[in-house]
Write an enzyme that holds these catalytic residues in place. Structure first.
Site, PDB file in Angstrom:
ATOM      1  N   CYS A   1       0.913  -1.231  -0.066  1.00 44.23           N
ATOM      2  CA  CYS A   1       0.008   0.013  -0.008  1.00 44.23           C
ATOM      3  C   CYS A   1       0.836   1.284  -0.035  1.00 44.23           C
ATOM      4  O   CYS A   1       0.393   2.126  -0.752  1.00 44.23           O
ATOM      5  CB  CYS A   1      -0.753  -0.015   1.216  1.00 44.23           C
ATOM      6  SG  CYS A   1      -2.101  -1.158   1.140  1.00 44.23           S
TER       7      CYS A   1
ATOM      8  N   CYS B   1      24.922 -15.610 -26.740  1.00 43.63           N
ATOM      9  CA  CYS B   1      24.959 -16.191 -28.096  1.00 43.63           C
ATOM     10  C   CYS B   1      24.825 -17.664 -28.076  1.00 43.63           C
ATOM     11  O   CYS B   1      24.062 -18.123 -27.097  1.00 43.63           O
ATOM     12  CB  CYS B   1      26.105 -15.604 -28.872  1.00 43.63           C
ATOM     13  SG  CYS B   1      27.536 -15.967 -28.093  1.00 43.63           S
TER      14      CYS B   1
END
Ligand SMILES: [Zn+2]
Lengths: 92, 401
Positions: free
Chosen positions: B206, B359
């Site tokens: 909150c 990669c």
């Protein structure tokens, strides 16, 4: 006729600020796949990188937790409601 | 009307209620209860004998304590260590402007006594923890959970299951609320519903996300009502279901909540038999410094990357292979920019977003990382060993080529 998916407040920023989205599909898994294809930012909130639904987000088909009705394989009918219900902790 | 299975801890409430007598003043005060057949003198004595523990005197705890006090609950325990702040007053209605700076316990006790001097307030000015929870909980008939964080939610749940005390639960976020009565005999608990908490930072609190001030009033009063029903033993408790409230749509919905036989704390073969370390369970060790450590060098391992993504940590994955390699296999949500195109296309990337480059085996991506760091990217790492290492260490379903 598609299925209505309820998007909870914390996830609305990842779904174009919409509170509900109409998605076609024959099963819970198909509906969620199309939902996250249309809103890719939602995906990491619902699925682990390995593609499993996260354990702190519950998915309800109408009023039933999908864990008890076959999970993502649960069939959906037009007019059904799918709800994403994440754990929230606020109270103060 | 469904029958209410009384939690064992509440069985002696009826006995205690016989010993509770109402003064003339109290009979006058509670007259609107006494003329309801389902409450009556007997019910009002139960309320007087009842001991309810509120976890927190904040957004949810304020209306809970106010209404339970007014209803005549004899003993209200409150676990709260905080002071009243101006930013609380928008929703924490048990505190007033003059209370700012006071301890919330003192402020709450004063308000409760001004509403109903017959109520005994038991203050627990502590952080609820695995060390003190069971001791604090024992002796109460009902726990009302009004906390604001996952570690305490799971702690309250487990402590309720272990002590057999029902947990009247609610939580709120912005315009939405959830409520249920958990840990009743044969009923589900919070872990049945959410076996694991979200990673820290994914669901805002909150304080971070905000909350409409009226919302905790509505959800807190759902909790108050359920607590009163449990004490009186009337009606159908909010058990085996969860109530969802959407304030903007002004809709209440109900979802099924089932007891999970595999639940680690309330299932058939529980693995949790005592309170655990909830900060650690919620991945919040050192919660004061939520920024997780980042790799010091230019590399990250596949296992580390998996952990980041499992925790919901924001990380962007850049794949610098060629399109035909990408078609063979790719990491989820990875963006493809072949190494040769990177000098023309790096501006498509966010230099402030944590980025992992990969990669096939790690050589091309190392060049890409060096290039990006030269362009001012400071949160970019090379996936060591590339997608081949990912296949070996994390996901055997990724084909190796
Ligand atoms: Zn459980």
């Amino acid at each position: 006729m598609p299925v209505t998916v309820h998007i909870p407040t914390p996830l609305r920023p990842f779904a174009g600020k919409q509170d509900q989205v109409s998605v076609e599909g024959a099963s819970v898994g198909e509906v969620l796949a199309r939902l996250t294809a249309g809103h890719p930012a939602l995906r990491p909130h619902l699925y682990t990188p390995e593609g499993r639904l996260r354990s702190f987000v519950n998915i309800y088909l109408n009023d039933e937790d999908i864990r008890y009705i076959g999970r993502e394989a649960a069939p959906v009918k037009p007019g059904d409601t799918l709800s994403i219900v994440p754990a929230v902790a606020g109270g103060r | 009307m469904a029958t209410l299975t009384t939690p064992p801890v509440m069985e002696n409430l009826a006995e205690r209620a016989k010993a509770a007598t109402l003064s003339h003043d109290e009979i006058q005060r509670y007259s609107r209860h006494l003329i309801i057949p389902e409450v009556g003198i007997e019910g009002q004595r139960k309320l007087k004998a009842a001991r309810v523990l509120c976890i927190g005197a904040g957004g949810l705890g304020s209306p809970v304590a106010l209404y339970l006090a007014a209803a005549g609950v004899g003993t209200l325990g409150i676990v709260e260590f905080d002071q009243v702040d101006f930013s609380n007053l928008q929703r924490q209605v048990i505190h007033g402007t003059g209370d700012v700076g006071k301890s919330k316990l003192q402020s709450a006790a004063e308000t409760i006594h001004s509403i109903n001097p017959n109520v005994r307030v038991e203050g627990h000015p502590v952080h609820l923890s695995s060390e003190n929870a069971l001791e604090i909980f024992r002796g109460y008939d009902v726990v009302v959970d009004g906390t604001d964080n996952f570690p305490t939610r799971y702690l309250v749940n487990d402590a309720c299951v272990l002590t057999g005390i029902p947990n009247v639960y609610a939580s709120i976020f912005r315009f939405e609320g959830q409520a249920s009565v958990l840990a009743l005999p044969d009923g589900p608990c919070y872990r049945c519903w959410y076996p694991e908490p979200p990673p820290p930072g994914l669901v805002p609190s909150c304080a971070e996300g905000g909350v409409l001030g009226v919302l905790p009033g509505i959800m807190g009063l759902v909790q108050s009502l359920e607590a009163v029903k449990l004490i009186l033993g009337i009606g159908e408790p909010l058990k085996n279901r969860v109530l969802l409230f959407d304030a903007l749509g002004m809709r209440f919905r109900e979802l099924k909540l089932r007891k999970n036989p595999e639940c680690p704390v309330c299932g058939d073969h529980p693995s949790i038999r005592q309170l655990i370390d909830y900060q650690e369970f919620c991945g919040m060790r050192g919660v004061e410094a939520p920024a997780e450590p980042e790799p010091a060098g230019e590399e990250i391992t596949p296992a580390e990357l998996k952990q980041w993504r499992d925790r919901g940590r924001d990380v962007f994955v850049l794949d610098v292979r060629e399109p035909h390699e990408y078609q063979i296999c790719a990491l989820p949500d990875a963006k493809l920019i072949p190494l040769g195109e990177l000098p023309q296309r790096w501006q498509e990337l966010d230099p402030h977003r944590p980025t992992v480059v990969h990669c096939r085996s790690g050589a091309r991506s190392a060049k890409a990382v060096r290039f990006l760091r030269q362009q001012g990217f400071d949160k970019v790492w090379n996936l060591r060993g590339g997608i081949l290492a990912w296949a070996d260490d994390v996901d055997p379903n990724v084909p190796k080529y």
